[in-house]
Design an enzyme around this catalytic site. Structure first.
Site, PDB file in Angstrom:
ATOM      1  N   ASN A   1      -3.099   6.016   6.372  1.00 46.37           N
ATOM      2  CA  ASN A   1      -3.738   6.929   7.623  1.00 46.37           C
ATOM      3  C   ASN A   1      -4.444   6.046   8.456  1.00 46.37           C
ATOM      4  O   ASN A   1      -4.662   4.551   8.434  1.00 46.37           O
ATOM      5  CB  ASN A   1      -4.726   7.876   7.008  1.00 46.37           C
ATOM      6  CG  ASN A   1      -6.008   7.093   6.477  1.00 46.37           C
ATOM      7  OD1 ASN A   1      -6.228   5.993   6.232  1.00 46.37           O
ATOM      8  ND2 ASN A   1      -6.776   7.947   5.271  1.00 46.37           N
TER       9      ASN A   1
ATOM     10  N   THR B   1       3.581   9.820  11.824  1.00 45.14           N
ATOM     11  CA  THR B   1       5.102   9.497  11.865  1.00 45.14           C
ATOM     12  C   THR B   1       5.600  10.527  13.092  1.00 45.14           C
ATOM     13  O   THR B   1       4.733  11.186  13.583  1.00 45.14           O
ATOM     14  CB  THR B   1       5.768  10.258  10.515  1.00 45.14           C
ATOM     15  OG1 THR B   1       7.108  10.119  10.851  1.00 45.14           O
ATOM     16  CG2 THR B   1       5.421  11.780  10.596  1.00 45.14           C
TER      17      THR B   1
ATOM     18  N   TYR C   1       0.870  -1.261  -0.176  1.00 44.12           N
ATOM     19  CA  TYR C   1       0.090   0.054  -0.074  1.00 44.12           C
ATOM     20  C   TYR C   1       0.804   1.152  -0.045  1.00 44.12           C
ATOM     21  O   TYR C   1       1.822   1.237   0.787  1.00 44.12           O
ATOM     22  CB  TYR C   1      -0.901   0.087   1.167  1.00 44.12           C
ATOM     23  CG  TYR C   1      -2.021   1.125   1.207  1.00 44.12           C
ATOM     24  CD1 TYR C   1      -3.144   0.952   0.306  1.00 44.12           C
ATOM     25  CD2 TYR C   1      -1.540   2.477   1.786  1.00 44.12           C
ATOM     26  CE1 TYR C   1      -4.140   2.164   0.207  1.00 44.12           C
ATOM     27  CE2 TYR C   1      -2.656   3.294   1.585  1.00 44.12           C
ATOM     28  CZ  TYR C   1      -3.714   3.434   1.028  1.00 44.12           C
ATOM     29  OH  TYR C   1      -4.622   4.232   0.815  1.00 44.12           O
TER      30      TYR C   1
ATOM     31  N   GLU D   1       9.577   6.277  16.391  1.00 44.44           N
ATOM     32  CA  GLU D   1      10.005   5.767  15.159  1.00 44.44           C
ATOM     33  C   GLU D   1      11.156   6.422  14.370  1.00 44.44           C
ATOM     34  O   GLU D   1      12.088   5.578  13.948  1.00 44.44           O
ATOM     35  CB  GLU D   1       8.773   6.409  14.207  1.00 44.44           C
ATOM     36  CG  GLU D   1       8.859   5.776  12.727  1.00 44.44           C
ATOM     37  CD  GLU D   1       7.861   6.721  11.906  1.00 44.44           C
ATOM     38  OE1 GLU D   1       7.760   6.279  10.666  1.00 44.44           O
ATOM     39  OE2 GLU D   1       7.139   7.782  12.038  1.00 44.44           O
ATOM     40  N   HIS D   2      11.522   7.576  14.591  1.00 50.80           N
ATOM     41  CA  HIS D   2      12.765   7.976  14.212  1.00 50.80           C
ATOM     42  C   HIS D   2      13.572   8.603  15.403  1.00 50.80           C
ATOM     43  O   HIS D   2      12.862   9.425  15.965  1.00 50.80           O
ATOM     44  CB  HIS D   2      12.702   9.104  13.105  1.00 50.80           C
ATOM     45  CG  HIS D   2      11.851   8.677  11.785  1.00 50.80           C
ATOM     46  ND1 HIS D   2      10.614   9.048  11.892  1.00 50.80           N
ATOM     47  CD2 HIS D   2      12.159   8.180  10.765  1.00 50.80           C
ATOM     48  CE1 HIS D   2      10.044   8.641  10.402  1.00 50.80           C
ATOM     49  NE2 HIS D   2      11.012   7.824   9.896  1.00 50.80           N
TER      50      HIS D   2
ATOM     51  N   GLN E   1     -10.972   0.187   1.411  1.00 49.05           N
ATOM     52  CA  GLN E   1     -11.458  -0.537   0.377  1.00 49.05           C
ATOM     53  C   GLN E   1     -10.187  -1.311  -0.473  1.00 49.05           C
ATOM     54  O   GLN E   1     -10.407  -2.331  -1.011  1.00 49.05           O
ATOM     55  CB  GLN E   1     -12.240   0.196  -0.713  1.00 49.05           C
ATOM     56  CG  GLN E   1     -11.718   1.159  -1.324  1.00 49.05           C
ATOM     57  CD  GLN E   1     -11.715   2.664  -0.578  1.00 49.05           C
ATOM     58  OE1 GLN E   1     -11.764   2.599   0.610  1.00 49.05           O
ATOM     59  NE2 GLN E   1     -11.725   3.735  -1.296  1.00 49.05           N
TER      60      GLN E   1
ATOM     61  N   HIS F   1       0.482 -39.151  22.650  1.00 49.30           N
ATOM     62  CA  HIS F   1       1.662 -38.511  22.018  1.00 49.30           C
ATOM     63  C   HIS F   1       2.984 -39.342  22.437  1.00 49.30           C
ATOM     64  O   HIS F   1       3.563 -39.593  21.155  1.00 49.30           O
ATOM     65  CB  HIS F   1       1.853 -37.040  22.746  1.00 49.30           C
ATOM     66  CG  HIS F   1       1.220 -35.975  22.327  1.00 49.30           C
ATOM     67  ND1 HIS F   1      -0.382 -35.838  22.353  1.00 49.30           N
ATOM     68  CD2 HIS F   1       1.364 -34.871  21.582  1.00 49.30           C
ATOM     69  CE1 HIS F   1      -0.743 -34.540  21.916  1.00 49.30           C
ATOM     70  NE2 HIS F   1       0.096 -34.060  21.358  1.00 49.30           N
TER      71      HIS F   1
ATOM     72  N   ASP G   1      14.499   9.075   4.953  1.00 51.00           N
ATOM     73  CA  ASP G   1      13.259   8.828   4.306  1.00 51.00           C
ATOM     74  C   ASP G   1      13.461   8.607   2.888  1.00 51.00           C
ATOM     75  O   ASP G   1      12.461   7.997   2.158  1.00 51.00           O
ATOM     76  CB  ASP G   1      12.368  10.195   4.305  1.00 51.00           C
ATOM     77  CG  ASP G   1      11.931  10.450   5.736  1.00 51.00           C
ATOM     78  OD1 ASP G   1      11.415   9.399   6.368  1.00 51.00           O
ATOM     79  OD2 ASP G   1      11.603  11.700   6.118  1.00 51.00           O
TER      80      ASP G   1
ATOM     81  N   GLN H   1       9.339  16.469   9.909  1.00 55.11           N
ATOM     82  CA  GLN H   1       8.477  15.486  10.342  1.00 55.11           C
ATOM     83  C   GLN H   1       7.025  16.079  10.518  1.00 55.11           C
ATOM     84  O   GLN H   1       6.157  15.465  10.098  1.00 55.11           O
ATOM     85  CB  GLN H   1       9.029  14.617  11.166  1.00 55.11           C
ATOM     86  CG  GLN H   1      10.350  13.907  10.974  1.00 55.11           C
ATOM     87  CD  GLN H   1      10.406  12.760   9.706  1.00 55.11           C
ATOM     88  OE1 GLN H   1       9.315  12.045   9.771  1.00 55.11           O
ATOM     89  NE2 GLN H   1      10.823  13.110   8.970  1.00 55.11           N
TER      90      GLN H   1
ATOM     91  N   GLU I   1       1.824 -34.149  30.696  1.00 55.93           N
ATOM     92  CA  GLU I   1       0.765 -33.148  30.264  1.00 55.93           C
ATOM     93  C   GLU I   1      -0.530 -33.789  29.972  1.00 55.93           C
ATOM     94  O   GLU I   1      -1.344 -33.382  29.414  1.00 55.93           O
ATOM     95  CB  GLU I   1       1.213 -32.725  29.018  1.00 55.93           C
ATOM     96  CG  GLU I   1       2.489 -31.708  29.036  1.00 55.93           C
ATOM     97  CD  GLU I   1       2.944 -31.111  27.888  1.00 55.93           C
ATOM     98  OE1 GLU I   1       2.316 -31.294  26.659  1.00 55.93           O
ATOM     99  OE2 GLU I   1       3.584 -29.963  27.954  1.00 55.93           O
TER     100      GLU I   1
ATOM    101  N   HIS J   1       4.537  16.220   7.719  1.00 57.53           N
ATOM    102  CA  HIS J   1       3.791  15.096   6.938  1.00 57.53           C
ATOM    103  C   HIS J   1       2.367  15.101   7.402  1.00 57.53           C
ATOM    104  O   HIS J   1       1.408  14.823   6.564  1.00 57.53           O
ATOM    105  CB  HIS J   1       4.216  13.802   7.880  1.00 57.53           C
ATOM    106  CG  HIS J   1       5.416  13.173   7.118  1.00 57.53           C
ATOM    107  ND1 HIS J   1       5.404  12.470   5.835  1.00 57.53           N
ATOM    108  CD2 HIS J   1       6.868  13.224   7.527  1.00 57.53           C
ATOM    109  CE1 HIS J   1       6.447  12.064   5.688  1.00 57.53           C
ATOM    110  NE2 HIS J   1       7.220  12.380   6.443  1.00 57.53           N
TER     111      HIS J   1
END
Length: 440
Positions: A220, A243, A129, A334-335, A193, A427, A368, A265, A422, A268
């Site tokens: 998003n 971000t 995506y 994240e950064h 979608q 087994h 980036d 940043q 067990e 964004h």
């Protein structure tokens, strides 16, 4: 412009710091409630449902969701030569870094005649995506496609929102990036979608889409929520938030560079998080002053102002560098940028970060685009346990067990003992049965 938090003399335990660091308010439950009907409609209605929601959310109804190979080739032919050169260099560097992430099969000899092999295989089919919205992200095409190709993924499909101004197709630079990387399966669809279409596929007279095994890529809140809904059907990389940048700086840092990186940043998204952690009030004051001019001069002033002034952004004052490192590790950004003396040594003490950027010549924006590292990274504190996108994200491992008769006999009594412990005696009996004829 940015609120200031005073952590001096504050407790540095994990619970206190995790509760105190600023975060964006995220209501994933509300987003999930909003996208669930979309996903169900696409699951049952297929291509027409995708088109209906595309028309509703993107104000365009493309004739074909699938982008033709001619359209891809034309986008590449029309690409600005400088942009093409920059993308080619970004791809080259990303391939170098990601090539070193390849995994090799490993066979372990547990004892004589007893072998376990860990076999690595690429996921067969992935959906990548690439967001639209406030910006254009050909760089995200690079960051998703390169590790997938390096892992050996056979089928790669890309989805990106259609743009009304481009005749219902994704942005031409996104299409050009896909063509540059040799990806020919691209779809003009976005939002929940698109995620649903990747998960369930659809049939149509004009185009069809086979479901994928894994969905990766940022988006998003609704894209993130949709990924969370379908992750029992397909694999996903992460449920990403907006971000983040966290800068750890001391008195020797250049306030103009700090301000520039915080703004980079913040542009964004209005919900983007910018954090400065410092033990120097003088630096904090200087950064505040530098931000005034920097924000006023930047293209997306309104967006940046909202992000820097939001609850998710702050300048945090700490007692010393040790406290600053504790805050950075609790934030798990994240950064994370290190602008201190002995920056490399300080960075070695940071254990929670999606990606680390060391010194004044390694800004986050380098990562980036052209550092060679991946920019699809964990957000919202998940860097405390998660990794960024990489070759590993597109691989799955299988243990192959190969024991000889003597090797099984060696461990048979232990298997029987544990199965009884067990209360799963069958087994153990499945092992004992292989030696019953010897006893008789």
């Amino acid at each position: 412009m940015m609120k200031r938090l005073d952590f001096r003399s504050a407790s540095l335990d994990r619970r206190t710091l995790r509760a105190a660091v600023p975060r964006a308010a995220v209501n994933l439950a509300a987003a999930v409630a909003a996208v669930t009907p979309v996903i169900e409609d696409v699951r049952s209605g297929g291509r027409e449902a995708v088109l209906d929601y595309t028309e509703r959310f993107d104000q365009v109804r493309p004739e074909s969701i699938s982008v033709s190979s001619e359209r891809l080739a034309q986008a590449l032919a029309d690409l600005d030569p400088e942009v093409r050169s920059a993308l080619e260099e970004s791809i080259r560097r990303a391939r170098l870094v990601h090539a070193d992430q390849r995994r090799e099969d490993v066979t372990t000899t547990v004892s004589s005649g007893a072998e376990v092999t860990e076999r690595w295989l690429p996921v067969s089919r992935v959906g990548l995506y690439v967001p639209g919205g406030l910006a254009v992200y050909p760089s995200s095409v690079v960051m998703n496609v390169v590790p997938a190709q390096t892992a050996g993924v056979d089928q790669i499909a890309i989805a990106s929102p259609p743009q009304k101004e481009f005749g219902g197709m994704p942005h031409p630079v996104v299409l050009a990036a896909a063509a540059l990387l040799g990806v020919q399966e691209v779809y003009a669809m976005g939002g929940a979608q698109a995620i649903a279409a990747f998960a369930y596929g659809y049939d149509g007279e004009q185009d069809s889409l086979e479901p994928v095994d894994l969905i990766t890529g940022p988006g998003n809140a609704y894209v993130a929520a949709a990924k969370s809904v379908v992750r029992n059907i397909v694999g996903i990389d992460a449920i990403a938030g907006t971000t983040e940048i966290a800068v750890l700086a001391d008195a020797g840092a250049d306030p103009f560079l700090v301000a520039a990186d915080l703004v980079s940043q913040a542009e964004h998204d209005p919900a983007a998080a910018s954090i400065l952690v410092t033990d120097s009030e003088e630096l904090a004051d200087a950064v505040d002053l530098a931000l005034v001019d920097r924000v006023a001069a930047t293209k997306h002033t309104g967006r940046v102002t909202e992000a820097l002034g939001g609850p998710q952004s702050a300048i945090i004052i700490v007692d010393d560098l040790d406290a600053g490192i504790a805050v950075i590790n609790a934030y798990a950004g994240e950064h994370v940028e290190i602008l201190t003396a002995n920056a490399r040594a300080v960075a070695a003490r940071v254990t929670n970060a999606g990606a680390l950027f060391i010194g004044p010549y390694s800004p986050v924006s380098l990562g980036d685009y052209c550092a060679g590292s991946n920019h699809v990274l964990p957000t919202s504190g998940t860097a405390s346990f998660a990794s960024g996108l990489g070759v590993q994200s597109f691989l799955k491992s299988t243990h192959i067990v190969n024991y000889s008769k003597s090797a099984l006999r060696e461990v048979a009594d232990h298997v029987v003992t544990l199965s009884r412990a067990e209360d799963l005696p069958a087994h153990g009996e499945a092992v004992s049965a292989r030696f019953e004829q010897e006893v008789s």
